[in-house]
Enzyme design. Structure first.
Site, PDB file in Angstrom:
ATOM      1  N   GLY A  26       0.832  -1.206   0.000  1.00  0.00           N
ATOM      2  CA  GLY A  26       0.000   0.000   0.000  1.00  0.00           C
ATOM      3  C   GLY A  26       0.859   1.245   0.000  1.00  0.00           C
ATOM      4  O   GLY A  26       0.490   2.271   0.570  1.00  0.00           O
ATOM      5  N   ALA A  27       2.001   1.157  -0.690  1.00  0.00           N
ATOM      6  CA  ALA A  27       2.941   2.294  -0.700  1.00  0.00           C
ATOM      7  C   ALA A  27       2.569   3.347  -1.741  1.00  0.00           C
ATOM      8  O   ALA A  27       3.223   4.380  -1.826  1.00  0.00           O
ATOM      9  CB  ALA A  27       4.356   1.780  -0.967  1.00  0.00           C
ATOM     10  N   ARG A  51      -0.945  -1.914  -6.260  1.00  0.00           N
ATOM     11  CA  ARG A  51      -1.406  -2.267  -7.616  1.00  0.00           C
ATOM     12  C   ARG A  51      -1.147  -1.156  -8.611  1.00  0.00           C
ATOM     13  O   ARG A  51      -0.969  -1.411  -9.786  1.00  0.00           O
ATOM     14  CB  ARG A  51      -2.902  -2.591  -7.584  1.00  0.00           C
ATOM     15  N   ASP A  72      -0.845  -7.338  -6.115  1.00  0.00           N
ATOM     16  CA  ASP A  72      -2.152  -7.382  -5.468  1.00  0.00           C
ATOM     17  C   ASP A  72      -2.012  -8.347  -4.287  1.00  0.00           C
ATOM     18  O   ASP A  72      -1.814  -9.547  -4.489  1.00  0.00           O
ATOM     19  CB  ASP A  72      -3.216  -7.877  -6.460  1.00  0.00           C
ATOM     20  N   TYR A 160     -15.385  -3.902   7.980  1.00  0.00           N
ATOM     21  CA  TYR A 160     -14.077  -3.239   8.133  1.00  0.00           C
ATOM     22  C   TYR A 160     -13.584  -3.384   9.581  1.00  0.00           C
ATOM     23  O   TYR A 160     -12.420  -3.738   9.824  1.00  0.00           O
ATOM     24  CB  TYR A 160     -14.163  -1.758   7.744  1.00  0.00           C
ATOM     25  N   LYS A 164     -10.196  -5.378  11.006  1.00  0.00           N
ATOM     26  CA  LYS A 164      -9.130  -4.778  11.816  1.00  0.00           C
ATOM     27  C   LYS A 164      -9.044  -5.446  13.199  1.00  0.00           C
ATOM     28  O   LYS A 164      -7.969  -5.498  13.796  1.00  0.00           O
ATOM     29  CB  LYS A 164      -9.339  -3.267  11.922  1.00  0.00           C
ATOM     30  N   PRO A 190      -4.215   3.397  14.237  1.00  0.00           N
ATOM     31  CA  PRO A 190      -4.546   4.822  14.146  1.00  0.00           C
ATOM     32  C   PRO A 190      -6.041   5.100  14.235  1.00  0.00           C
ATOM     33  O   PRO A 190      -6.869   4.273  13.869  1.00  0.00           O
ATOM     34  CB  PRO A 190      -4.045   5.222  12.744  1.00  0.00           C
ATOM     35  N   THR A 195      -6.413  10.699   4.481  1.00  0.00           N
ATOM     36  CA  THR A 195      -5.754  10.089   3.321  1.00  0.00           C
ATOM     37  C   THR A 195      -6.879   9.840   2.310  1.00  0.00           C
ATOM     38  O   THR A 195      -8.049  10.112   2.612  1.00  0.00           O
ATOM     39  CB  THR A 195      -5.131   8.723   3.690  1.00  0.00           C
TER      40      THR A 195
HETATM   41  P1  NDP Z   1      -5.200   4.791   1.157  1.00  0.00           P
HETATM   42  O1  NDP Z   1      -6.450   4.506   0.394  1.00  0.00           O
HETATM   43  O2  NDP Z   1      -4.554   6.124   0.994  1.00  0.00           O
HETATM   44  O3  NDP Z   1      -4.109   3.672   0.861  1.00  0.00           O
HETATM   45  C1  NDP Z   1      -4.446   2.322   0.769  1.00  0.00           C
HETATM   46  C2  NDP Z   1      -3.305   1.596   0.091  1.00  0.00           C
HETATM   47  O4  NDP Z   1      -3.593   0.199   0.026  1.00  0.00           O
HETATM   48  C3  NDP Z   1      -3.072   2.079  -1.318  1.00  0.00           C
HETATM   49  O5  NDP Z   1      -1.699   2.229  -1.541  1.00  0.00           O
HETATM   50  C4  NDP Z   1      -3.616   0.945  -2.181  1.00  0.00           C
HETATM   51  O6  NDP Z   1      -2.857   0.884  -3.387  1.00  0.00           O
HETATM   52  C5  NDP Z   1      -3.305  -0.247  -1.278  1.00  0.00           C
HETATM   53  N1  NDP Z   1      -4.116  -1.418  -1.607  1.00  0.00           N
HETATM   54  C6  NDP Z   1      -5.452  -1.563  -1.523  1.00  0.00           C
HETATM   55  N2  NDP Z   1      -5.819  -2.763  -1.960  1.00  0.00           N
HETATM   56  C7  NDP Z   1      -4.677  -3.407  -2.316  1.00  0.00           C
HETATM   57  C8  NDP Z   1      -4.385  -4.692  -2.845  1.00  0.00           C
HETATM   58  N3  NDP Z   1      -5.363  -5.585  -3.087  1.00  0.00           N
HETATM   59  N4  NDP Z   1      -3.092  -5.024  -3.094  1.00  0.00           N
HETATM   60  C9  NDP Z   1      -2.105  -4.137  -2.843  1.00  0.00           C
HETATM   61  N5  NDP Z   1      -2.308  -2.919  -2.350  1.00  0.00           N
HETATM   62  C10 NDP Z   1      -3.586  -2.557  -2.096  1.00  0.00           C
HETATM   63  O7  NDP Z   1      -5.566   4.562   2.694  1.00  0.00           O
HETATM   64  P2  NDP Z   1      -4.669   4.690   4.013  1.00  0.00           P
HETATM   65  O8  NDP Z   1      -3.291   5.066   3.691  1.00  0.00           O
HETATM   66  O9  NDP Z   1      -5.433   5.522   4.957  1.00  0.00           O
HETATM   67  O10 NDP Z   1      -4.746   3.186   4.531  1.00  0.00           O
HETATM   68  C11 NDP Z   1      -3.578   2.409   4.794  1.00  0.00           C
HETATM   69  C12 NDP Z   1      -3.872   1.459   5.942  1.00  0.00           C
HETATM   70  O11 NDP Z   1      -4.142   2.218   7.108  1.00  0.00           O
HETATM   71  C13 NDP Z   1      -5.089   0.559   5.712  1.00  0.00           C
HETATM   72  O12 NDP Z   1      -4.801  -0.731   6.189  1.00  0.00           O
HETATM   73  C14 NDP Z   1      -6.162   1.221   6.578  1.00  0.00           C
HETATM   74  O13 NDP Z   1      -7.130   0.302   6.996  1.00  0.00           O
HETATM   75  C15 NDP Z   1      -5.308   1.730   7.721  1.00  0.00           C
HETATM   76  N6  NDP Z   1      -5.912   2.788   8.522  1.00  0.00           N
HETATM   77  C16 NDP Z   1      -6.289   3.967   7.958  1.00  0.00           C
HETATM   78  C17 NDP Z   1      -6.834   4.963   8.756  1.00  0.00           C
HETATM   79  C18 NDP Z   1      -7.300   6.259   8.212  1.00  0.00           C
HETATM   80  O14 NDP Z   1      -8.031   6.984   8.925  1.00  0.00           O
HETATM   81  N7  NDP Z   1      -6.919   6.650   6.991  1.00  0.00           N
HETATM   82  C19 NDP Z   1      -6.977   4.769  10.209  1.00  0.00           C
HETATM   83  C20 NDP Z   1      -6.572   3.481  10.671  1.00  0.00           C
HETATM   84  C21 NDP Z   1      -6.025   2.550   9.863  1.00  0.00           C
HETATM   85  P3  NDP Z   1      -3.376   0.459  -4.824  1.00  0.00           P
HETATM   86  O15 NDP Z   1      -4.786   0.924  -4.958  1.00  0.00           O
HETATM   87  O16 NDP Z   1      -2.385   1.117  -5.741  1.00  0.00           O
HETATM   88  O17 NDP Z   1      -3.242  -1.034  -4.824  1.00  0.00           O
HETATM   89  C1  8X3 Z   2      -9.914   3.962   9.699  1.00  0.00           C
HETATM   90  C2  8X3 Z   2     -10.380   4.781  10.839  1.00  0.00           C
HETATM   91  O1  8X3 Z   2     -12.476   5.389  12.163  1.00  0.00           O
HETATM   92  O2  8X3 Z   2     -12.523   5.627   9.720  1.00  0.00           O
HETATM   93  O3  8X3 Z   2      -9.432   2.761  10.204  1.00  0.00           O
HETATM   94  O4  8X3 Z   2     -12.589   3.452  10.736  1.00  0.00           O
HETATM   95  S1  8X3 Z   2     -12.088   4.802  10.852  1.00  0.00           S
END
Ligand code: NDP
Ligand code: 8X3
Length: 261
Positions: A26-27, A51, A72, A160, A164, A190, A195
């Site tokens: 997810g970089a 992806r 993926d 979701y 988690k 978090p 994002t």
């Molecule tokens: P983003 O949507 O910005 O990033 C999600 C990333 O996951 C993207 O890089 C996407 O890349 C990648 N991804 C999704 N599906 C796949 C797949 N099948 N294979 C490979 N990569 C995948 O969200 P966040 O940065 O916020 O989320 C990152 C993590 O943090 C998640 O696990 C989320 O649950 C967690 N999180 C987020 C919070 C928030 O408030 N934002 C709070 C708590 C946790 P691509 O589409 O290019 O594959």
């Molecule tokens: C993402 C944070 O509160 O939107 O994990 O579910 S919340």
């Protein structure tokens, strides 16, 4: 109005991770991109997995020595093929997503499969591929990215939140699986981080996504990355276990102080 300090974090290279190979899934976006940036700033060579190849290639051009890996995480065989040959020192299986806030009785099995296959099985696929090498080398760091949603369910959070909660349970199991191997296991959970997460959750409805964060001094992806940096740069004997990170405006997953916008 949001009151937070929006100055970017300093990314001065400290070199604490020189010679290390890190993997961030997810970089291509959000928290994963920020983690990749700090690990690279600390001197690690970073495998950038997701992806969206175009986004990865752009980031790769910015981060010296990094590798873009179109992957993926739902595809167990592809994950094994790509990662098993790499000597990963630090694994951050961060890729994850949510879909909608419908109650279960109105939910979509396709969306459920996407969320569970990515957030739970995707993490397992990565761990299966990288931990044998870490065990053989007698060292490594695994940093899971959970969520406060895994600790407190909220209306419409169902699948979701369950995904988690599974990550949190997996963290606890991993501690048993790996405690005698030299590998450190951590989870960062978090609260609200601004994002593209909510844009993805609401399938491109950016207006609805923006409302999630309206008037809140929400966290930034860099705040989470900074904590991951702290975790992986501790002396080898120190294992930071669980870190829960809230915005100061959040009392719980549901209770959020909002200022007029
Ligand atoms: P983003 O949507 O910005 O990033 C999600 C990333 O996951 C993207 O890089 C996407 O890349 C990648 N991804 C999704 N599906 C796949 C797949 N099948 N294979 C490979 N990569 C995948 O969200 P966040 O940065 O916020 O989320 C990152 C993590 O943090 C998640 O696990 C989320 O649950 C967690 N999180 C987020 C919070 C928030 O408030 N934002 C709070 C708590 C946790 P691509 O589409 O290019 O594959
Ligand atoms: C993402 C944070 O509160 O939107 O994990 O579910 S919340």
């Amino acid at each position: 109005m949001e009151s937070g300090d929006r100055r970017p974090y300093p990314l001065a290279t400290m070199g604490n991770l020189a010679g290390k190979l890190a993997l961030v899934t997810g970089a291509s976006s959000g928290i994963g991109e920020a983690i990749a940036r700090v690990l690279a700033a600390e001197g690690a060579k970073v495998v950038l997995a997701a992806r969206n190849k175009a986004k990865l290639t752009k980031l790769q051009a910015e981060l010296a020595g990094s590798i873009a890996l179109e992957l993926d995480v739902r595809d167990a065989a592809a994950v094994q093929r790509a990662l098993e040959p790499l000597a990963i020192d630090i694994a951050v299986p961060n890729a994850g997503l949510a879909r909608g806030v419908d109650p279960v009785q109105k939910g979509s099995p396709e969306d459920w499969a996407e969320v569970l296959d990515t957030n739970v099985k995707g993490v397992l696929h990565v761990l299966r591929a990288v931990t044998p090498g870490m065990i053989a080398r007698k060292r490594g760091d695994v940093v899971l990215i959970g969520s406060v949603a895994g600790r407190q369910a909220y209306p419409g959070g169902n699948v979701y939140c369950a995904s988690k909660a599974a990550v949190r349970s997996l963290y606890e199991s991993l501690r048993y699986d790996l405690h005698d191997t030299g590998i450190r296991v951590s989870t960062v959970d978090p609260g609200m981080v601004r994002t593209p997460f909510s844009d993805v959750r609401f399938k491109g409805d950016t207006e609805r996504a923006a409302k999630v964060y309206a008037g809140v001094d929400h966290l930034l992806a860099e705040d989470i990355a900074d904590i991951v940096r702290f975790i992986v740069t501790r002396p080898a004997r120190v294992n930071i276990g669980e870190v829960v990170v809230w915005s100061k405006d959040q009392a719980s997953a549901m209770q959020v102080a909002r200022r007029p916008v």
